[in-house]
Design a protein around this motif. Structure first.
Motif, short mmCIF file in Angstrom:
data_model
loop_
_atom_site.label_atom_id
_atom_site.label_comp_id
_atom_site.label_asym_id
_atom_site.label_seq_id
_atom_site.Cartn_x
_atom_site.Cartn_y
_atom_site.Cartn_z
N PHE A 185 0.84 -1.20 0.00
CA PHE A 185 0.00 0.00 0.00
C PHE A 185 0.88 1.25 0.00
O PHE A 185 1.97 1.27 0.57
N CYS A 186 0.35 2.28 -0.65
CA CYS A 186 1.11 3.53 -0.84
C CYS A 186 1.30 4.24 0.50
O CYS A 186 0.33 4.50 1.22
N ALA A 187 2.55 4.59 0.81
CA ALA A 187 2.83 5.33 2.05
C ALA A 187 2.33 6.76 1.96
O ALA A 187 2.20 7.44 2.98
N ASN A 188 2.05 7.22 0.74
CA ASN A 188 1.60 8.60 0.54
C ASN A 188 0.08 8.74 0.68
O ASN A 188 -0.40 9.67 1.33
N CYS A 189 -0.69 7.78 0.08
CA CYS A 189 -2.15 7.95 0.08
C CYS A 189 -2.90 6.71 0.56
O CYS A 189 -4.11 6.76 0.74
N GLY A 190 -2.22 5.61 0.74
CA GLY A 190 -2.87 4.42 1.28
C GLY A 190 -3.49 3.48 0.27
O GLY A 190 -3.98 2.41 0.63
N ASP A 234 4.44 1.18 -7.79
CA ASP A 234 3.76 2.36 -8.31
C ASP A 234 2.36 2.47 -7.72
O ASP A 234 1.66 1.47 -7.57
N CYS A 235 1.97 3.71 -7.43
CA CYS A 235 0.61 3.98 -6.94
C CYS A 235 -0.18 4.66 -8.06
O CYS A 235 0.13 5.78 -8.45
N ALA A 236 -1.20 3.96 -8.54
CA ALA A 236 -2.02 4.52 -9.63
C ALA A 236 -2.90 5.65 -9.12
O ALA A 236 -3.28 6.54 -9.87
N ALA A 237 -3.21 5.64 -7.83
CA ALA A 237 -4.13 6.64 -7.28
C ALA A 237 -3.50 8.02 -7.19
O ALA A 237 -4.12 9.03 -7.53
N CYS A 238 -2.26 8.09 -6.72
CA CYS A 238 -1.65 9.42 -6.52
C CYS A 238 -0.39 9.62 -7.36
O CYS A 238 0.19 10.70 -7.36
N GLY A 239 0.05 8.57 -8.06
CA GLY A 239 1.21 8.70 -8.94
C GLY A 239 2.54 8.55 -8.25
O GLY A 239 3.59 8.67 -8.89
ZN LIG Z 1 -0.57 6.81 -3.51
#
Ligand SMILES: [Zn+2]
Length: 305
Positions: free
Chosen positions: A138-143, A156-161
């Motif tokens: 899971f993304c440490a930036n947006c979850g 890679d996080c598709a939600a926040c890039g």
């Molecule tokens: Zn993210």
């Protein structure tokens, strides 16, 4: 084929790794596809710290069809790189123990030291990479959930890039000496009678040398002056880089942190030699060759400081 190491690190367990990582090639999807299709491609298969070995041998790699048969997700293979002959090497995480297969703890394998030295470095790379993926779903930036990128060297996080890269945690480990005496300590979890170098994580915004001085003062109350780097060791439990140093003591009166250590003492060079040789009259010992602490001790005993 074992070549002479170019530096002190190459002589330490996990320190020799012939894999050409070609980091610039990871972005290229065609490179990954070519590596997956290469008949020489093989993968290490692990479950956490445990390594799958071929039946009746210490061979820790399998062709990709076999690895898929063991339960690995072919879409989640991590491309470690290429051996000098061009053969790709992958790491594969198994979801469960495959029936009828032998799994051996990587620490145990490393302690036995019976594999070719180059395999330990590759296993360290595989183990640290796989554990990073396991812990970074899971993304440490947006979850949001993340996906594998760059042949396994990115998530890679598709939600926040956001792009996330594998991390390595630096650990300072040091042999501090005062002339013919060296400072060694033991934690309660150590084997009885075993003493080792002090160590601790390098903190953000801190140099290696400052970490050596801080940890030695916090754990033993000893002030350290000059610090010299000796060697490093990948430590795949789970993803540390041990940075081995020698330090010169500026003070000698020990004030031990009893939360960290069970005992901490100055040992004379003759006593340390006896600990290394297994001839100490009280049965005291120092760490085995698997540990970088042993190499720091050996170098000090030999005057290579
Ligand atoms: Zn993210």
């Amino acid at each position: 084929m074992t070549e002479m190491p170019l530096d002190a690190s190459g002589a330490i367990t996990f320190g020799r790794n012939p894999i050409d990582r070609r980091s610039e090639a990871r972005e290229n999807g065609a490179v990954m596809a070519t590596a997956l299709a290469d008949a020489r491609a093989r993968a290490f298969a692990l479950i956490a710290d445990r390594v799958v070995l071929a039946e009746g041998s210490e061979e820790p790699t399998f062709d990709l069809a076999t690895v898929a048969g063991l339960g690995a997700d072919p879409a989640a293979l991590l491309l470690l790189g290429w051996l000098p002959d061009g053969a790709p090497r992958f790491a594969a995480r198994l979801p469960a123990d495959p029936p009828g297969r032998v799994l051996v703890d990587l620490r145990t394998l490393a302690g036995e030291g019976t594999m070719p030295p180059e395999l330990y470095g590759q296993l360290a790379q595989a183990r640290s990479m796989l554990s990073w993926h396991e812990r970074h779903g899971f993304c440490a930036n947006c979850g949001a959930p993340t996906t594998i990128g760059a042949a396994g060297y990115r998530r890679d996080c598709a939600a926040c890039g956001a792009q996330h890269f594998p991390r390595t945690d630096p650990v300072a480990i040091m042999l501090v000496s005062d002339g013919d005496r060296a400072l060694l300590g033991r934690q309660a979890r150590f084997r009885p009678g075993s003493y080792s170098c002090l160590a601790g994580f390098v903190e953000p915004g801190e140099t290696l040398e400052a970490a050596v001085r801080r940890e030695t003062f916090e754990e033993a109350g000893i002030r350290v002056g000059r610090v010299r780097f000796h060697a490093s060791q990948p430590w795949p439990f789970v993803s540390s880089l041990m940075l081995g140093c020698h330090g010169e003591a500026l003070s000698t009166e020990i004030a031990m942190d009893a939360n960290e250590l069970e005992d901490c003492r100055w040992f004379h060079r003759d006593e340390v030699r006896a600990m290394r040789d297994g001839t100490h009259p009280d049965g005291l010992t120092c760490p085995p060759p698997l540990a970088i602490a042993r190499h720091l001790i050996e170098a000090w005993l030999d005057g290579r400081v």
